[in-house]
Motif scaffolding. Structure first.
Motif, PDB file in Angstrom:
ATOM      1  N   VAL A 124       1.071   9.845  -3.355  1.00  0.00           N
ATOM      2  CA  VAL A 124       2.294   9.642  -2.577  1.00  0.00           C
ATOM      3  C   VAL A 124       2.241  10.527  -1.330  1.00  0.00           C
ATOM      4  O   VAL A 124       1.976  11.725  -1.421  1.00  0.00           O
ATOM      5  CB  VAL A 124       3.550   9.990  -3.412  1.00  0.00           C
ATOM      6  N   ILE A 125       2.509   9.924  -0.160  1.00  0.00           N
ATOM      7  CA  ILE A 125       2.512  10.712   1.073  1.00  0.00           C
ATOM      8  C   ILE A 125       3.911  10.847   1.672  1.00  0.00           C
ATOM      9  O   ILE A 125       4.155  11.745   2.469  1.00  0.00           O
ATOM     10  CB  ILE A 125       1.534  10.136   2.128  1.00  0.00           C
ATOM     11  N   ALA A 126       4.812   9.944   1.282  1.00  0.00           N
ATOM     12  CA  ALA A 126       6.181  10.036   1.800  1.00  0.00           C
ATOM     13  C   ALA A 126       7.119   9.208   0.928  1.00  0.00           C
ATOM     14  O   ALA A 126       6.700   8.244   0.279  1.00  0.00           O
ATOM     15  CB  ALA A 126       6.254   9.540   3.243  1.00  0.00           C
ATOM     16  N   ILE A 127       8.386   9.614   0.931  1.00  0.00           N
ATOM     17  CA  ILE A 127       9.436   8.854   0.261  1.00  0.00           C
ATOM     18  C   ILE A 127      10.585   8.720   1.247  1.00  0.00           C
ATOM     19  O   ILE A 127      11.033   9.707   1.838  1.00  0.00           O
ATOM     20  CB  ILE A 127       9.923   9.554  -1.023  1.00  0.00           C
ATOM     21  N   GLU A 128      11.029   7.509   1.447  1.00  0.00           N
ATOM     22  CA  GLU A 128      12.142   7.213   2.351  1.00  0.00           C
ATOM     23  C   GLU A 128      13.351   6.832   1.493  1.00  0.00           C
ATOM     24  O   GLU A 128      13.316   5.839   0.766  1.00  0.00           O
ATOM     25  CB  GLU A 128      11.735   6.048   3.256  1.00  0.00           C
ATOM     26  N   ASN A 129      14.398   7.642   1.550  1.00  0.00           N
ATOM     27  CA  ASN A 129      15.601   7.383   0.760  1.00  0.00           C
ATOM     28  C   ASN A 129      16.633   6.637   1.584  1.00  0.00           C
ATOM     29  O   ASN A 129      16.955   7.034   2.694  1.00  0.00           O
ATOM     30  CB  ASN A 129      16.207   8.701   0.265  1.00  0.00           C
ATOM     31  N   LYS A 130      17.143   5.565   1.020  1.00  0.00           N
ATOM     32  CA  LYS A 130      18.226   4.780   1.614  1.00  0.00           C
ATOM     33  C   LYS A 130      19.410   4.814   0.654  1.00  0.00           C
ATOM     34  O   LYS A 130      19.296   5.274  -0.477  1.00  0.00           O
ATOM     35  CB  LYS A 130      17.772   3.330   1.861  1.00  0.00           C
ATOM     36  N   ALA A 131      20.527   4.280   1.088  1.00  0.00           N
ATOM     37  CA  ALA A 131      21.724   4.290   0.252  1.00  0.00           C
ATOM     38  C   ALA A 131      21.537   3.482  -1.039  1.00  0.00           C
ATOM     39  O   ALA A 131      22.046   3.872  -2.092  1.00  0.00           O
ATOM     40  CB  ALA A 131      22.923   3.757   1.034  1.00  0.00           C
ATOM     41  N   ASP A 132      20.807   2.378  -0.966  1.00  0.00           N
ATOM     42  CA  ASP A 132      20.688   1.503  -2.128  1.00  0.00           C
ATOM     43  C   ASP A 132      19.274   1.383  -2.699  1.00  0.00           C
ATOM     44  O   ASP A 132      19.041   0.645  -3.651  1.00  0.00           O
ATOM     45  CB  ASP A 132      21.215   0.111  -1.794  1.00  0.00           C
ATOM     46  N   HIS A 133      18.315   2.091  -2.123  1.00  0.00           N
ATOM     47  CA  HIS A 133      16.946   2.042  -2.632  1.00  0.00           C
ATOM     48  C   HIS A 133      16.120   3.185  -2.048  1.00  0.00           C
ATOM     49  O   HIS A 133      16.574   3.883  -1.140  1.00  0.00           O
ATOM     50  CB  HIS A 133      16.279   0.695  -2.310  1.00  0.00           C
ATOM     51  N   ALA A 134      14.943   3.342  -2.599  1.00  0.00           N
ATOM     52  CA  ALA A 134      13.972   4.298  -2.053  1.00  0.00           C
ATOM     53  C   ALA A 134      12.656   3.559  -1.864  1.00  0.00           C
ATOM     54  O   ALA A 134      12.316   2.657  -2.630  1.00  0.00           O
ATOM     55  CB  ALA A 134      13.787   5.476  -2.992  1.00  0.00           C
ATOM     56  N   ARG A 135      11.924   3.952  -0.832  1.00  0.00           N
ATOM     57  CA  ARG A 135      10.619   3.358  -0.549  1.00  0.00           C
ATOM     58  C   ARG A 135       9.581   4.469  -0.636  1.00  0.00           C
ATOM     59  O   ARG A 135       9.735   5.527  -0.014  1.00  0.00           O
ATOM     60  CB  ARG A 135      10.625   2.730   0.837  1.00  0.00           C
ATOM     61  N   VAL A 136       8.553   4.221  -1.412  1.00  0.00           N
ATOM     62  CA  VAL A 136       7.499   5.202  -1.636  1.00  0.00           C
ATOM     63  C   VAL A 136       6.241   4.728  -0.913  1.00  0.00           C
ATOM     64  O   VAL A 136       5.810   3.587  -1.076  1.00  0.00           O
ATOM     65  CB  VAL A 136       7.222   5.374  -3.149  1.00  0.00           C
ATOM     66  N   PHE A 137       5.673   5.622  -0.099  1.00  0.00           N
ATOM     67  CA  PHE A 137       4.469   5.302   0.683  1.00  0.00           C
ATOM     68  C   PHE A 137       3.272   6.041   0.077  1.00  0.00           C
ATOM     69  O   PHE A 137       3.366   7.228  -0.263  1.00  0.00           O
ATOM     70  CB  PHE A 137       4.657   5.729   2.144  1.00  0.00           C
ATOM     71  N   PHE A 138       2.151   5.333  -0.006  1.00  0.00           N
ATOM     72  CA  PHE A 138       0.954   5.880  -0.626  1.00  0.00           C
ATOM     73  C   PHE A 138      -0.167   6.059   0.394  1.00  0.00           C
ATOM     74  O   PHE A 138      -0.211   5.387   1.419  1.00  0.00           O
ATOM     75  CB  PHE A 138       0.487   4.954  -1.756  1.00  0.00           C
ATOM     76  N   ALA A 139      -1.088   6.959   0.086  1.00  0.00           N
ATOM     77  CA  ALA A 139      -2.199   7.284   0.985  1.00  0.00           C
ATOM     78  C   ALA A 139      -3.118   6.093   1.235  1.00  0.00           C
ATOM     79  O   ALA A 139      -3.785   6.037   2.269  1.00  0.00           O
ATOM     80  CB  ALA A 139      -3.004   8.452   0.403  1.00  0.00           C
ATOM     81  N   ASP A 140      -3.130   5.127   0.322  1.00  0.00           N
ATOM     82  CA  ASP A 140      -4.008   3.969   0.498  1.00  0.00           C
ATOM     83  C   ASP A 140      -3.387   2.900   1.422  1.00  0.00           C
ATOM     84  O   ASP A 140      -3.930   1.819   1.583  1.00  0.00           O
ATOM     85  CB  ASP A 140      -4.388   3.352  -0.844  1.00  0.00           C
ATOM     86  N   GLY A 141      -2.236   3.209   2.020  1.00  0.00           N
ATOM     87  CA  GLY A 141      -1.584   2.291   2.957  1.00  0.00           C
ATOM     88  C   GLY A 141      -0.572   1.349   2.330  1.00  0.00           C
ATOM     89  O   GLY A 141       0.099   0.597   3.035  1.00  0.00           O
ATOM     90  N   THR A 142      -0.450   1.377   0.997  1.00  0.00           N
ATOM     91  CA  THR A 142       0.524   0.515   0.333  1.00  0.00           C
ATOM     92  C   THR A 142       1.856   1.245   0.179  1.00  0.00           C
ATOM     93  O   THR A 142       1.969   2.441   0.443  1.00  0.00           O
ATOM     94  CB  THR A 142       0.017   0.080  -1.061  1.00  0.00           C
ATOM     95  N   ASP A 143       2.879   0.503  -0.216  1.00  0.00           N
ATOM     96  CA  ASP A 143       4.184   1.096  -0.488  1.00  0.00           C
ATOM     97  C   ASP A 143       4.849   0.320  -1.621  1.00  0.00           C
ATOM     98  O   ASP A 143       4.416  -0.764  -1.976  1.00  0.00           O
ATOM     99  CB  ASP A 143       5.061   1.123   0.771  1.00  0.00           C
TER     100      ASP A 143
END
Length: 146
Positions: A124-143
């Motif tokens: 995991v390289i980043a996590i983006e938190n939103k009001a209704d969900h979270a998006r997780v970004f990975f080093a391999d370019g996927t999320d």
């Protein structure tokens, strides 16, 4: 509800198992290429032991657990540094403290989850938190989103 758990250590796997038991869709990601036995032992306090029992781990952990009467800590030359009695804690909590191998507990938790729940070698390289969900970004370019 979908849950993404970052980390397949004891805390992450316990949380994942609790979510799975409640019917949630669970995905556990860990940057490790394999889950190896690292670390030594841990002490399970009575509330932790009861929680693991509630998650269905009693058949796995009870045969290898016995309450610790005391703990001895030794120096590198074998000399006794500290002897700590657990008798007062046992009397206060009406239960013992249980030593358990960390790797055994991790593997026991892992065995309770469906194999497709765990994804290793996923950094995991980043996590983006939103009001209704979270998006997780990975080093391999996927999320992934939960």
């Amino acid at each position: 509800m979908k849950v993404i758990v970052v980390g397949a250590g004891i805390a992450g796997l316990t949380f994942a198992l609790a979510c799975h038991a409640q019917g949630m869709q669970v995905k556990v990601v860990d940057k490790a290429k394999a889950l190896r036995g690292i670390g030594g032992g841990i002490f399970l306090w009575p509330h932790g032991f009861r929680y693991l029992q509630a998650l269905g781990l009693h058949q796995a952990i009870e045969p290898v657990c016995a309450p610790a009467v005391c703990s001895n800590f030794f120096g590198s030359s074998g000399n006794l540094l500290l002897r700590d009695s657990h008798q007062e804690i046992h009397e206060l909590l009406h239960s013992g403290i249980f030593p358990l191998d960390r790797a055994f507990l991790q593997q026991s938790l892992l065995a309770q989850l469906p194999p497709e729940t765990i994804t290793l070698n996923k950094n995991v390289i980043a996590i983006e938190n939103k009001a209704d969900h979270a998006r997780v970004f990975f080093a391999d370019g996927t999320d992934d989103t939960a």
